[in-house]
Design a protein around this motif. Structure first.
Motif, PDB file in Angstrom:
ATOM      1  N   SER A  70       0.849 -11.405  -4.058  1.00 38.70           N
ATOM      2  CA  SER A  70      -0.273 -11.500  -3.114  1.00 38.70           C
ATOM      3  C   SER A  70       0.201 -11.287  -1.680  1.00 38.70           C
ATOM      4  CB  SER A  70      -1.012 -12.835  -3.252  1.00 38.70           C
ATOM      5  OG  SER A  70      -0.181 -13.921  -2.947  1.00 38.70           O
ATOM      6  N   LEU A  71       1.397 -11.736  -1.373  1.00 36.00           N
ATOM      7  CA  LEU A  71       1.958 -11.518  -0.035  1.00 36.00           C
ATOM      8  C   LEU A  71       2.164 -10.025   0.213  1.00 36.00           C
ATOM      9  CD1 LEU A  71       2.860 -13.234   2.372  1.00 36.00           C
ATOM     10  CD2 LEU A  71       5.156 -13.198   1.433  1.00 36.00           C
ATOM     11  N   LEU A  72       2.715  -9.314  -0.772  1.00 35.99           N
ATOM     12  CA  LEU A  72       2.907  -7.867  -0.644  1.00 35.99           C
ATOM     13  C   LEU A  72       1.568  -7.134  -0.530  1.00 35.99           C
ATOM     14  CD1 LEU A  72       5.738  -7.280  -3.274  1.00 35.99           C
ATOM     15  CD2 LEU A  72       5.940  -7.133  -0.780  1.00 35.99           C
ATOM     16  N   ALA A  73       0.596  -7.530  -1.330  1.00 38.75           N
ATOM     17  CA  ALA A  73      -0.720  -6.891  -1.293  1.00 38.75           C
ATOM     18  C   ALA A  73      -1.390  -7.104   0.060  1.00 38.75           C
ATOM     19  CB  ALA A  73      -1.602  -7.437  -2.410  1.00 38.75           C
ATOM     20  N   ALA A  74      -1.340  -8.330   0.554  1.00 40.04           N
ATOM     21  CA  ALA A  74      -1.951  -8.634   1.852  1.00 40.04           C
ATOM     22  C   ALA A  74      -1.285  -7.827   2.963  1.00 40.04           C
ATOM     23  CB  ALA A  74      -1.856 -10.127   2.143  1.00 40.04           C
ATOM     24  N   LYS A  75       0.015  -7.742   2.911  1.00 42.19           N
ATOM     25  CA  LYS A  75       0.763  -6.981   3.921  1.00 42.19           C
ATOM     26  C   LYS A  75       0.413  -5.497   3.859  1.00 42.19           C
ATOM     27  CE  LYS A  75       5.544  -6.370   5.468  1.00 42.19           C
ATOM     28  NZ  LYS A  75       6.941  -6.680   5.178  1.00 42.19           N
ATOM     29  N   ASP A  76       0.423  -4.913   2.671  1.00 43.92           N
ATOM     30  CA  ASP A  76       0.138  -3.488   2.501  1.00 43.92           C
ATOM     31  C   ASP A  76      -1.286  -3.131   2.940  1.00 43.92           C
ATOM     32  OD1 ASP A  76       2.677  -3.040   1.549  1.00 43.92           O
ATOM     33  OD2 ASP A  76       2.080  -2.950  -0.560  1.00 43.92           O
ATOM     34  N   LEU A  77      -2.258  -3.923   2.499  1.00 48.84           N
ATOM     35  CA  LEU A  77      -3.639  -3.600   2.851  1.00 48.84           C
ATOM     36  C   LEU A  77      -3.944  -3.871   4.320  1.00 48.84           C
ATOM     37  CD1 LEU A  77      -3.971  -3.107  -0.159  1.00 48.84           C
ATOM     38  CD2 LEU A  77      -6.224  -4.116   0.037  1.00 48.84           C
ATOM     39  N   SER A  78      -3.275  -4.848   4.912  1.00 54.32           N
ATOM     40  CA  SER A  78      -3.486  -5.091   6.347  1.00 54.32           C
ATOM     41  C   SER A  78      -3.025  -3.882   7.157  1.00 54.32           C
ATOM     42  CB  SER A  78      -2.787  -6.370   6.808  1.00 54.32           C
ATOM     43  OG  SER A  78      -1.386  -6.207   6.848  1.00 54.32           O
ATOM     44  N   ARG A  79      -1.982  -3.212   6.710  1.00 50.78           N
ATOM     45  CA  ARG A  79      -1.509  -1.988   7.375  1.00 50.78           C
ATOM     46  C   ARG A  79      -2.536  -0.859   7.301  1.00 50.78           C
ATOM     47  NH1 ARG A  79       4.360  -2.092   4.696  1.00 50.78           N
ATOM     48  NH2 ARG A  79       5.370  -3.557   6.105  1.00 50.78           N
ATOM     49  N   GLN A  80      -3.406  -0.937   6.304  1.00 50.21           N
ATOM     50  CA  GLN A  80      -4.441   0.082   6.135  1.00 50.21           C
ATOM     51  C   GLN A  80      -5.748  -0.303   6.836  1.00 50.21           C
ATOM     52  OE1 GLN A  80      -4.879   1.321   1.977  1.00 50.21           O
ATOM     53  NE2 GLN A  80      -2.821   0.531   1.596  1.00 50.21           N
ATOM     54  N   GLY A  81      -5.721  -1.415   7.574  1.00 50.87           N
ATOM     55  CA  GLY A  81      -6.892  -1.819   8.342  1.00 50.87           C
ATOM     56  C   GLY A  81      -7.766  -2.879   7.709  1.00 50.87           C
ATOM     57  N   TYR A  82      -7.327  -3.464   6.602  1.00 52.33           N
ATOM     58  CA  TYR A  82      -8.091  -4.529   5.959  1.00 52.33           C
ATOM     59  C   TYR A  82      -7.724  -5.886   6.551  1.00 52.33           C
ATOM     60  CZ  TYR A  82      -9.255  -1.175   2.265  1.00 52.33           C
ATOM     61  OH  TYR A  82      -9.714  -0.090   1.574  1.00 52.33           O
ATOM     62  N   ARG A  83      -8.689  -6.810   6.528  1.00 52.93           N
ATOM     63  CA  ARG A  83      -8.415  -8.204   6.907  1.00 52.93           C
ATOM     64  C   ARG A  83      -7.987  -8.924   5.632  1.00 52.93           C
ATOM     65  NH1 ARG A  83     -13.143 -11.173   8.922  1.00 52.93           N
ATOM     66  NH2 ARG A  83     -14.259  -9.955   7.381  1.00 52.93           N
TER      67      ARG A  83
END
Length: 101
Positions: A70-83
């Motif tokens: 979940s930490l990796l997913a949150a980090k990756d998607l935040s880079r794509q502009g997701y909260r």
């Protein structure tokens, strides 16, 4: 955008927001055994494929078994502009307190 790692109290508070989507990154089998009420199941290995269908105006609360996916997913998607937010320790640390306020 920046992601946040949050504890169970914050997780429980945020998951009640109308714009929040709780995403369980574990396998379908694990999800079917136990999951957070209202969670959507997108196994971690499928997230990249499904991310293009996730509305960017939502807040995504990710959890997995112990917190690393979940930490990796949150980090990756935040880079794509997701909260995004990740539950520290995953569902394993949260089960005893899952419904505590």
């Amino acid at each position: 955008m920046e992601f946040q790692a949050i504890g169970i109290r914050e997780f429980n508070r945020y998951r009640k927001h109308p714009d929040a989507w709780v995403i369980d990154l574990r396998s379908r089998e694990e999800f079917e055994k136990v999951h957070v009420e209202g969670a959507r199941n997108i196994p971690y290995e499928d997230l990249e494929m499904f991310s293009k269908y996730l509305p960017k105006e939502k807040l995504y609360l990710f959890y997995c078994d112990r917190g690393s996916s979940s930490l990796l997913a949150a980090k990756d998607l935040s880079r794509q502009g997701y909260r995004t937010m990740s539950l520290v320790g995953g569902i394993q640390s949260a089960l005893p307190n899952m419904y505590a306020d």
